[in-house]
Write an enzyme that holds these catalytic residues in place. Structure first.
Site, PDB file in Angstrom:
ATOM      1  N   ARG A   1       1.918  12.145  -9.245  1.00 38.32           N
ATOM      2  CA  ARG A   1       2.423  10.788  -8.987  1.00 38.32           C
ATOM      3  C   ARG A   1       3.872  10.641  -9.446  1.00 38.32           C
ATOM      4  NH1 ARG A   1      -2.034   7.584  -7.529  1.00 38.32           N
ATOM      5  NH2 ARG A   1      -3.980   8.033  -8.618  1.00 38.32           N
TER       6      ARG A   1
ATOM      7  N   PHE B   1      -1.476  16.238   4.098  1.00 38.58           N
ATOM      8  CA  PHE B   1      -1.712  15.624   2.791  1.00 38.58           C
ATOM      9  C   PHE B   1      -0.412  15.679   1.986  1.00 38.58           C
ATOM     10  CE2 PHE B   1      -3.238  14.821  -1.411  1.00 38.58           C
ATOM     11  CZ  PHE B   1      -4.228  13.870  -1.187  1.00 38.58           C
ATOM     12  N   VAL B   2       0.030  14.512   1.537  1.00 41.72           N
ATOM     13  CA  VAL B   2       1.303  14.451   0.816  1.00 41.72           C
ATOM     14  C   VAL B   2       1.109  13.896  -0.592  1.00 41.72           C
ATOM     15  CG1 VAL B   2       2.726  14.220   2.894  1.00 41.72           C
ATOM     16  CG2 VAL B   2       1.810  12.160   1.792  1.00 41.72           C
TER      17      VAL B   2
ATOM     18  N   ASP C   1      -3.936   5.715   5.989  1.00 43.46           N
ATOM     19  CA  ASP C   1      -4.491   6.913   6.629  1.00 43.46           C
ATOM     20  C   ASP C   1      -5.562   6.456   7.618  1.00 43.46           C
ATOM     21  OD1 ASP C   1      -5.411   9.415   7.307  1.00 43.46           O
ATOM     22  OD2 ASP C   1      -6.302   9.846   5.366  1.00 43.46           O
TER      23      ASP C   1
ATOM     24  N   GLU D   1       0.855  -1.200   0.000  1.00 44.91           N
ATOM     25  CA  GLU D   1       0.000   0.000   0.000  1.00 44.91           C
ATOM     26  C   GLU D   1       0.883   1.239   0.000  1.00 44.91           C
ATOM     27  OE1 GLU D   1      -2.539   1.581  -0.658  1.00 44.91           O
ATOM     28  OE2 GLU D   1      -4.090   1.342   0.862  1.00 44.91           O
TER      29      GLU D   1
HETATM   30  P1  IMP Z   1      -7.233   4.950   3.965  1.00 48.14           P
HETATM   31  O1  IMP Z   1      -8.191   3.909   3.469  1.00 48.14           O
HETATM   32  O2  IMP Z   1      -7.885   6.114   4.623  1.00 48.14           O
HETATM   33  O3  IMP Z   1      -6.092   4.369   4.783  1.00 48.14           O
HETATM   34  O4  IMP Z   1      -6.621   5.656   2.726  1.00 48.14           O
HETATM   35  C1  IMP Z   1      -5.889   5.023   1.847  1.00 48.14           C
HETATM   36  C2  IMP Z   1      -5.828   5.728   0.516  1.00 48.14           C
HETATM   37  O5  IMP Z   1      -6.150   7.138   0.536  1.00 48.14           O
HETATM   38  C3  IMP Z   1      -4.389   5.660   0.124  1.00 48.14           C
HETATM   39  O6  IMP Z   1      -4.126   4.436  -0.509  1.00 48.14           O
HETATM   40  C4  IMP Z   1      -4.235   6.855  -0.757  1.00 48.14           C
HETATM   41  O7  IMP Z   1      -4.587   6.499  -2.073  1.00 48.14           O
HETATM   42  C5  IMP Z   1      -5.220   7.868  -0.210  1.00 48.14           C
HETATM   43  N1  IMP Z   1      -4.539   8.839   0.671  1.00 48.14           N
HETATM   44  C6  IMP Z   1      -4.615   8.953   2.017  1.00 48.14           C
HETATM   45  N2  IMP Z   1      -3.845   9.958   2.479  1.00 48.14           N
HETATM   46  C7  IMP Z   1      -3.251  10.503   1.389  1.00 48.14           C
HETATM   47  C8  IMP Z   1      -2.310  11.582   1.205  1.00 48.14           C
HETATM   48  O8  IMP Z   1      -1.836  12.267   2.137  1.00 48.14           O
HETATM   49  N3  IMP Z   1      -1.944  11.824  -0.087  1.00 48.14           N
HETATM   50  C9  IMP Z   1      -2.398  11.106  -1.150  1.00 48.14           C
HETATM   51  N4  IMP Z   1      -3.265  10.096  -1.023  1.00 48.14           N
HETATM   52  C10 IMP Z   1      -3.695   9.784   0.235  1.00 48.14           C
HETATM   53 MG    MG Z   2      -4.036   3.985  -2.446  1.00 46.69          MG
END
Ligand code: IMP
Ligand code: MG
Length: 177
Positions: free
Chosen positions: A166, A153-154, A104, A100
């Site tokens: 990307r 946010f990165v 987040d 992954e």
């Molecule tokens: P989660 O399900 O909230 O853990 O989020 C996972 C997905 O959200 C990641 O695989 C990313 O694609 C996107 N994501 C979460 N935080 C960021 C960020 O800071 N930058 C870019 N994409 C993010």
């Molecule tokens: Mg992702």
């Protein structure tokens, strides 16, 4: 929202070094043991491309990708998940590492983990380039973690904002302007 690229949080060199270490760890843990890398599209493809080349040839590696979208949901803690693109291979009886880009809320990982567990993976571990603090629904430690980062946010190294950035070779904070 207007955005601009902010400061570099993690440099190319730091990423390269860390991925080399993770590759060595995986090579030791899966010495002469076939392993299946499952990349979560799209953000993980850059990390996975470097990680797979950091794994020793003593470890037979298979790779496939899947794409899911998860939605948080006020009434349940785990939300729901939709598989947008499924694996072409079976993971039954295999040793799998989910790859992954960033964890987040951990929802994506929580769902993919449970899907692959349900399909009979023999073992399941997780490699993630980045982890944000605190709120993860995926309540196991990440087995192969690149970096813990602050709650910002990165973008870069595969991670996007509205499909952009990307192709940045490092990880940067995205600022609102
Ligand atoms: P989660 O399900 O909230 O853990 O989020 C996972 C997905 O959200 C990641 O695989 C990313 O694609 C996107 N994501 C979460 N935080 C960021 C960020 O800071 N930058 C870019 N994409 C993010
Ligand atoms: Mg992702």
């Amino acid at each position: 929202m207007k955005t601009a690229l902010g400061t570099i949080l993690i440099t190319e060199q730091e990423i390269r070094r860390r991925i080399a270490e993770l590759g060595r760890q995986i090579s030791n843990d899966y010495l002469k043991t076939p392993v299946t890398l499952v990349g979560i599209l799209r953000g993980s493809f850059v990390f996975l491309a470097d990680l797979i080349r950091a794994i020793s040839l003593e470890t037979p590696v298979e790779v496939d990708f899947m794409s899911v979208s998860s939605y948080g949901d006020a009434t349940t803690t785990s939300g729901t998940v939709h598989i947008e693109k499924d694996l072409g291979i079976s993971v039954g009886g295999k040793d799998v590492i989910i790859v992954e880009d960033i964890v987040d809320t951990g929802l994506t990982l929580f769902h993919v983990y449970n899907i692959l567990l349900g399909r009979g993976a023999r073992s399941l571990r997780v490699a993630a380039l980045l982890e944000k603090p605190g709120k993860s629904k995926y309540n196991r430690p990440i087995d192969y973690l690149g970096f813990k980062i602050p709650n910002k946010f990165v973008v870069g190294f595969g991670l996007d904002y509205a499909q952009r950035y990307r192709n940045l070779p490092d990880i940067r904070v995205l600022d609102e302007i």
